[in-house]
Motif scaffolding. Structure first.
Motif, mmCIF file in Angstrom:
data_model
loop_
_atom_site.group_PDB
_atom_site.id
_atom_site.type_symbol
_atom_site.label_atom_id
_atom_site.label_comp_id
_atom_site.label_asym_id
_atom_site.label_seq_id
_atom_site.Cartn_x
_atom_site.Cartn_y
_atom_site.Cartn_z
ATOM 1 N N LEU A 87 8.426 21.533 6.139
ATOM 2 C CA LEU A 87 7.372 22.212 6.903
ATOM 3 C C LEU A 87 7.965 22.981 8.085
ATOM 4 N N ALA A 88 8.950 22.363 8.753
ATOM 5 C CA ALA A 88 9.570 23.020 9.919
ATOM 6 C C ALA A 88 10.271 24.303 9.496
ATOM 7 N N PHE A 89 11.013 24.238 8.400
ATOM 8 C CA PHE A 89 11.732 25.435 7.958
ATOM 9 C C PHE A 89 10.757 26.507 7.451
ATOM 10 N N ALA A 142 7.692 26.942 8.611
ATOM 11 C CA ALA A 142 7.088 27.523 9.819
ATOM 12 C C ALA A 142 8.069 28.508 10.470
ATOM 13 N N ASN A 143 9.337 28.133 10.490
ATOM 14 C CA ASN A 143 10.367 28.997 11.069
ATOM 15 C C ASN A 143 10.465 30.313 10.308
ATOM 16 N N LYS A 156 7.514 32.505 11.056
ATOM 17 C CA LYS A 156 7.653 33.085 12.399
ATOM 18 C C LYS A 156 8.639 34.251 12.383
ATOM 19 N N ARG A 157 9.754 34.060 11.682
ATOM 20 C CA ARG A 157 10.782 35.127 11.602
ATOM 21 C C ARG A 157 10.220 36.371 10.944
ATOM 22 N N ARG A 169 7.887 38.181 13.232
ATOM 23 C CA ARG A 169 8.608 38.910 14.288
ATOM 24 C C ARG A 169 9.253 40.168 13.709
#
Lengths: 161, 204
Positions: free
Chosen positions: A144-146, A148-149, A152-153, A156
């Protein structure tokens, strides 16, 4: 530090109530005309001195009691029952467990095989989480963290483009 | 500390869910790319900590670690704790899905609070860093107990009596979490200070 350690030990000993665990397990079965209830917070952690409430149809109170030091309680099968029985165990503030005994189970005397099956069910409920489940949970957190990352990337990059 | 299903009223559950959604949204917005691995590591630590039971005489306690999570993550503690609690609920049947919002608030709000209260002390000196860590661990549990008492109070239970019962049951956890968080923060400051947000490194 030498003065602090005995103080900490004293504080811990003064706190005689059992700290609230997170998984309240209630298990009940019918045997020889009695209903047997066992409460725990997992293996080797009996739910001691917990309130037991037994309700029938329309939540009418049928029986109540308190578990012993082994987290056990038993009582004679109430007469003239015509509904499932819900056994509720209050294991401290915010900690509640339920178990339902069906109407059919109340009427029939269980065979040794049935009791064995029930005990196996109880043991599986009380079993601590397996390593596979713990590993799966950690893997999911990182997944999940990766994800979300990555989202986000991408966002951006979209803004910069 | 995990409230079971069927204990709280609908209004309390709804309020908990709303606060969790707001906190998680703010937390997610505040997370930096580089911080994401830290969030995952701390969420995993929180996820596993509840499984560690320590028997001290007649007392059986389990770790929570919301103090260390909050101290290091700030608002990002909300999504980290929510994820860990969701997985604990699904994989270990701890707490319950309907109480997930309230349980997140009970553990994440104190975590955020101790971040703002004690992080300024971290890095000033080794002793102050330990004191800040200890206080973060200790008071995160105190605040969690008070929030748990409030949630039950709004569902028709006596606030004072409930709070006394919860706090006395969690006294050992407060002390243990304080010590663990104190040592953990002091150690991290020495070996991996990058994980501590906006601090003055000791000795500089």
């Amino acid at each position: 530090m030498r003065k602090i350690i005995p103080f900490i030990a004293l504080v811990l000993m003064m706190s005689s109530t059992s700290a609230l665990a997170h998984k309240v397990i209630v298990f009940a079965w019918v045997e020889q005309g009695r209903i047997h209830v066992e409460g725990s917070f997992g293996s080797d952690q009996p739910a001691k001195n917990c309130d037991i409430k037994v309700t029938g149809l329309n939540k009418v109170l049928v029986h109540q009691g308190i578990t012993d030091a082994q987290g056990r309680y038993s009582f004679a099968l109430p007469k003239n029952l015509d509904s499932d029985l819900v056994i509720e165990m209050n294991a401290g503030p915010g900690h509640l467990g339920h178990w339902t005994i069906s109407k059919d189970e109340l009427g029939a005397e269980p065979t040794p095989e049935n009791i064995e099956k029930k005990m196996a069910e109880k043991q599986s409920l009380e079993k601590n989480p397996s390593l596979a489940r713990i590993a799966a949970g950690i893997a999911l957190i990182f997944g999940l963290a990766f994800s979300a990352n990555w989202i986000k990337r991408r966002k951006r990059k979209g803004h910069n483009a | 500390m995990h409230i079971s299903e069927g204990v709280l009223s609908g209004q309390v559950l709804a309020a908990g869910a709303v606060i969790t959604i707001v906190g998680t949204t703010i937390g997610l917005k505040k997370i930096d790319y580089d911080q994401m691995v830290h969030v995952a590591i701390l969420a995993s630590a929180f996820f596993v900590a509840s499984l560690i039971h320590v028997n001290i005489g007649p007392v059986s306690v389990h770790l929570i670690l919301n103090g260390v999570v909050g101290l290091l993550l700030g608002m990002a503690a909300f999504p980290a704790i929510l994820t860990a609690l969701l997985l604990q609920s699904l994989l270990f049947q701890y707490g319950g899905l309907t109480a997930l919002g309230v349980n997140t608030v009970i553990m994440a709000l104190p975590a955020v609070l101790v971040h703002y209260l004690f992080l300024p002390l971290v890095g000033k000196s080794e002793r102050l860093t330990f004191i800040a860590g200890f206080s973060a661990g200790f008071f995160s549990i105190v605040f969690s107990c008070l929030l748990l008492g409030m949630a039950l109070w709004f569902t028709d239970q006596n606030f004072l009596k409930t709070c006394i019962a919860i706090i006395s049951a969690h006294l050992p956890v407060m002390v243990i979490e304080g010590i663990i968080t104190g040592f953990c923060v002091t150690f991290l400051l020495k070996v991996y200070p990058e994980i501590l947000p906006n601090i003055n490194k000791v000795g500089k």
